[in-house]
Enzyme design. Sequence first.
Site, PDB file in Angstrom:
ATOM      1  N   SER A 276      43.060 -73.626  45.727  1.00 43.63           N
ATOM      2  CA  SER A 276      43.265 -72.177  45.709  1.00 43.63           C
ATOM      3  C   SER A 276      44.733 -71.844  46.043  1.00 43.63           C
ATOM      4  O   SER A 276      45.629 -72.284  45.313  1.00 43.63           O
ATOM      5  CB  SER A 276      42.277 -71.519  46.671  1.00 43.63           C
ATOM      6  OG  SER A 276      42.223 -70.129  46.448  1.00 43.63           O
TER       7      SER A 276
ATOM      8  N   ASP B  65      33.544 -69.702  39.244  1.00 42.82           N
ATOM      9  CA  ASP B  65      34.407 -69.364  40.388  1.00 42.82           C
ATOM     10  C   ASP B  65      34.388 -67.846  40.587  1.00 42.82           C
ATOM     11  O   ASP B  65      34.690 -67.091  39.667  1.00 42.82           O
ATOM     12  CB  ASP B  65      35.845 -69.847  40.112  1.00 42.82           C
ATOM     13  CG  ASP B  65      36.687 -69.841  41.368  1.00 42.82           C
ATOM     14  OD1 ASP B  65      36.781 -68.775  42.021  1.00 42.82           O
ATOM     15  OD2 ASP B  65      37.243 -70.899  41.714  1.00 42.82           O
TER      16      ASP B  65
ATOM     17  N   HIS C 168      34.005 -71.493  43.968  1.00 49.28           N
ATOM     18  CA  HIS C 168      35.307 -71.691  44.631  1.00 49.28           C
ATOM     19  C   HIS C 168      35.196 -72.489  45.939  1.00 49.28           C
ATOM     20  O   HIS C 168      36.184 -72.712  46.624  1.00 49.28           O
ATOM     21  CB  HIS C 168      35.914 -70.309  44.923  1.00 49.28           C
ATOM     22  CG  HIS C 168      37.397 -70.305  45.122  1.00 49.28           C
ATOM     23  ND1 HIS C 168      38.298 -70.572  44.111  1.00 49.28           N
ATOM     24  CD2 HIS C 168      38.168 -70.073  46.222  1.00 49.28           C
ATOM     25  CE1 HIS C 168      39.536 -70.485  44.571  1.00 49.28           C
ATOM     26  NE2 HIS C 168      39.485 -70.194  45.849  1.00 49.28           N
TER      27      HIS C 168
END
Lengths: 277, 277
Positions: free
Chosen positions: B146, B222, B254
């Site tokens: 991320s 996600d 995610h």
Amino acid sequence: MDVISENRAFGGVQGVYRHSSHSCGCEMTFGLFLPEEARDGPVPVLWYLSGLTCTHENAMVKAGAQGWAAEQGIALVFPDTSPRGDAVADDDAFDLGQGAGFYVNATQKPWAPHYRMWDYVAEDLPSMLQEEFPLDMARQAITGHSMGGHGALTLAMSLPGRFRSVSAFAPICNPMASDWGAKQFAAYLGGDEAQWAAHDASHLMRERGFDGPVLVDTGTDDQFYDFLRPAALADAVVERRQVASLRLQKGYDHSYFFVSSFMEDHVAFHAEALYAG
Amino acid sequence: MDVISENRAFGGVQGVYRHSSHSCGCEMTFGLFLPEEARDGPVPVLWYLSGLTCTHENAMVKAGAQGWAAEQGIALVFPDTSPRGDAVADDDAFDLGQGAGFYVNATQKPWAPHYRMWDYVAEDLPSMLQEEFPLDMARQAITGHSMGGHGALTLAMSLPGRFRSVSAFAPICNPMASDWGAKQFAAYLGGDEAQWAAHDASHLMRERGFDGPVLVDTGTDDQFYDFLRPAALADAVVERRQVASLRLQKGYDHSYFFVSSFMEDHVAFHAEALYAG
């Protein structure tokens, strides 16, 4: 049953679910990993019982079991370690009350109304799992860490035929004679030590043993070594001639770093038993 | 440097250390996994940069990287994601301030005095690691998740020759054009978007590319897909003809369940580059 979360993991799904437990008289939360194979039909089940202070979540995120379970096509169940909630008795100590159910049915005040973790893990949760998920309940195995290792060993030996194999990471082996055990048994079960013996893995190993393979790992640098009393279990295993591997692992401590380091071995050990015959 | 903890893991040691960072002007904590091979001499290094809200600890306990790194004889570094402490500026939002350093050197008030995560990861921490641990700094690779995937990609492309390979899990690919990026760049770097471009992986991919292999995984489910802007990076990769694998993984989200599911692939990918030649 409520779905709390479902995350794709290793080709399968790591779910968290909440249900009403008859035994515990409260809502209980558990984790369940289903491998990809569960889409096509029932899969074998490996139970993972956690240690003091843990919820359903700790092992689910830290033990690194899902990858190995996915490889073997095995489901993983992660129960909580006690009843929970404002209406449930608790204690300020980390090793009594919520997070410290010790996998017994409490008979004493104030614990008796909710602290029935034995029945929860042996009856409530299996019934619910069987109804709701594609699990082959004829092929179950059980493991656990610390207090959960105690739970795994005592459940496996007390429910003959239920589990094909049992393993444990740094289990509390002889709680009757340990500060992790005597205190809690006195609180939950009262002063009659005959009641305690039914929940002491070393005692059960002497009296009953286990009709299947046993694997136990303990770290030589475990900071709670004296609480675990691995010698008591070793003596009982030797005396009984129980088929077992008791391993001391050099330099490892009591943490999840230890658990995850040997998870591959434990899952493979259970897979062999679950897929035999 | 203070040792916070050292746990044996997968034959090696998972340590947590604290040191005084010149760049950040505060104490910083990081995790370092050293495989067994480090006893005999310097080992290659894989950096893992974490995402929003994380400390050094999240990936260390949830990403499941140590087992694969142990298998390959590679060290893992887990830096924190921002400066920390009461004297360090912060914000109530989870995506600004402590836990959200975005791997840049802040030039704006109130962030400039401590928020120098670029220098921390590019200079401070490598210098200290090289002095204190048996690491082969000629063999480094970098990954992240991320915000940390953004950090890994931008560092790798901006420091040619430093890293042999770069990978990312669900990286923020185009922060200049995302609510995860524009807000923070405005706060840390000010309004001049020319400053932002130096920290945008898609921009850097168009302008510079990377002299080595690139691997990026993103889940099709996600929940932050629109923030990540994977298409911007894909376009830049295609335009540049960058050697890269950009993979969309069906049904993954995610979470660390996604990260851990593909960690084996990423560590193997980096090992190939680290041990080549």
